[in-house]
Design an enzyme around this catalytic site. Structure first.
Site, PDB file in Angstrom:
ATOM      1  N   HIS A   1      -6.336  -5.677  -2.208  1.00  0.00           N
ATOM      2  CA  HIS A   1      -5.316  -4.623  -2.083  1.00  0.00           C
ATOM      3  C   HIS A   1      -4.017  -5.145  -1.482  1.00  0.00           C
ATOM      4  O   HIS A   1      -2.932  -4.729  -1.861  1.00  0.00           O
ATOM      5  CB  HIS A   1      -5.887  -3.497  -1.216  1.00  0.00           C
ATOM      6  CG  HIS A   1      -4.986  -2.317  -1.084  1.00  0.00           C
ATOM      7  ND1 HIS A   1      -4.528  -1.605  -2.166  1.00  0.00           N
ATOM      8  CD2 HIS A   1      -4.453  -1.718   0.010  1.00  0.00           C
ATOM      9  CE1 HIS A   1      -3.758  -0.605  -1.752  1.00  0.00           C
ATOM     10  NE2 HIS A   1      -3.691  -0.657  -0.440  1.00  0.00           N
TER      11      HIS A   1
ATOM     12  N   SER B   1       0.789  -1.218   0.000  1.00  0.00           N
ATOM     13  CA  SER B   1       0.000   0.000   0.000  1.00  0.00           C
ATOM     14  C   SER B   1       0.823   1.271   0.000  1.00  0.00           C
ATOM     15  O   SER B   1       1.540   1.531  -0.944  1.00  0.00           O
ATOM     16  CB  SER B   1      -1.054   0.039   1.082  1.00  0.00           C
ATOM     17  OG  SER B   1      -0.863  -0.735   2.161  1.00  0.00           O
TER      18      SER B   1
ATOM     19  N   ASP C   1      -8.633  -5.476  -6.211  1.00  0.00           N
ATOM     20  CA  ASP C   1      -8.257  -4.357  -5.346  1.00  0.00           C
ATOM     21  C   ASP C   1      -9.276  -3.239  -5.524  1.00  0.00           C
ATOM     22  O   ASP C   1      -9.346  -2.607  -6.571  1.00  0.00           O
ATOM     23  CB  ASP C   1      -6.854  -3.867  -5.719  1.00  0.00           C
ATOM     24  CG  ASP C   1      -6.305  -2.841  -4.743  1.00  0.00           C
ATOM     25  OD1 ASP C   1      -7.102  -2.250  -3.992  1.00  0.00           O
ATOM     26  OD2 ASP C   1      -5.078  -2.640  -4.728  1.00  0.00           O
TER      27      ASP C   1
END
Length: 364
Positions: free
Chosen positions: A341, A172, A285
């Protein structure tokens, strides 16, 4: 062409003390941990003695032949989530058990192919702290400066890893931290007449500038057990609040301006030094959708005058793993089928496959 590789999104690492290891930082055994043959170390690196700023780390040897394996540094996002805690949900040697009181082996840990170094960064994440309240107002630049100060001192503690192949990776918001850190190391190499970082690769999930959300860490309960904190040599400041995978009460205030910075110029600077970049993206995601990541990669390739040379499926085992877009020998985007994600958490086997084959094996 330089055969180094950049795998952006997840990695990096190293060792010192007796035979190059700081034995005071040796972890005898974590509570509820199964028996293992590899060693673990953890502790603090003081990155600024004047202001009392220290970063916490957790280092794990590769499970086989660690002295001939590379070092991978793992950072996580938030910004403000602890990389050490994230390691117990993603690429580290253990994951917490269902009742969160113990640990079990992570079958897809990256210690199968690399030594791993996790750094709680920035200040206020995990067990990293400062004695100066203004230090908790941070951004990309201050975080990067602390990481550079950290790794230089860490290599003094673990000199056996100074010349080791180095990979940088994370998840991230590490899509900011990793490219910035890589550029800082490359800039250091340009002005250093002696020691130089042996960067071989970067791994990124993310190349956009949107802020990601912190996932709830199952490790929260485990890391709040006093015996666990003692075994880790952590929490030396005796926090007045519960440990959380992502900051809540540490006072950390990350720059909103930095969260919106486009990272393509930083990635372009790395590519211009002939260091390949591999970007991986979960095709489910919902925070940074694959189509957005692909648009950013196409823009980066266009800016670098890189032509699309591969547009094909890649397989893992006997099933499809996702799709691969390659732009010459420098830039690759690999989507991961069914991953969200956090690819290393949702599809750990595929993540290990990418790291092993698209990053480490590619650089040799």
């Amino acid at each position: 062409m330089d055969n180094r590789v950049v795998f952006v999104g997840l990695f990096l690492f190293a060792f010192g003390g007796v035979n190059g290891f700081p034995m005071n930082d040796l972890i005898e055994k974590l509570p509820g941990q199964p028996n293992v043959t590899f060693r673990q170390f953890s502790g603090y690196i003081d990155v600024d003695g004047k202001f009392g700023r220290s970063l916490f780390y957790y280092f794990v040897e590769a499970e086989n032949d660690p002295m001939n394996r590379p070092l991978t540094i793992w950072l996580t996002g938030g910004p403000g989530c602890g990389s050490v805690g994230d390691g117990f949900l993603s690429v580290g040697p253990f994951i917490t058990t269902a009742n969160a009181h113990g640990l079990q082996r992570n079958l897809y840990s990256w210690i199968k192919v690399s030594n791993l170094l996790f750094i709680d960064s920035p200040v206020g994440a995990g067990w990293s702290y400062s004695n100066t309240s203004s230090d908790y107002e941070v951004g990309d630049d201050s975080t990067n400066n602390d990481l550079l100060a950290f790794i230089l001192q860490w290599f003094e503690k673990y000199p056996n890893f100074k010349s080791r192949d180095l990979y940088l990776g994370g998840s991230s918001y590490a899509g900011h931290f990793i490219p910035n850190f890589a550029n800082a190391l490359l800039d250091y190499n340009k002005q250093s007449n002696n020691f130089k970082f042996n960067i071989k690769g970067l791994a990124v999930t993310k190349v956009s500038y949107e802020v990601d959300m912190c996932i709830p860490f199952r490790a929260d309960f485990y890391f709040n057990i006093l015996e666990v904190q003692k075994a880790f040599h952590g929490n030396r400041t005796n926090l007045g609040y519960q440990w959380k995978g992502c900051f809540e009460k540490s006072g950390l205030k990350f720059s909103d301006v930095d969260k919106d910075i486009d990272m393509l110029p930083a990635l372009k600077k790395i590519l211009q030094q002939s260091i390949p970049i591999t970007i991986f993206s979960g095709d489910q995601d919902a925070i940074v959708p694959t189509v957005g990541t692909l648009n950013h990669v196409n823009k980066l390739a266009k800016d670098m005058n890189l032509n699309l040379t591969k547009d094909e499926a890649w397989n893992h085992g006997n099933k499809g793993g996702g799709w691969m877009y390659s732009y010459g020998d420098l830039l690759t985007l690999m989507t991961v089928k069914g991953a969200n994600h956090h690819v290393t958490f949702s599809k750990p086997s595929e993540a290990l496959f990418i790291f092993t084959n698209a990053v480490i094996n590619r650089s040799h």
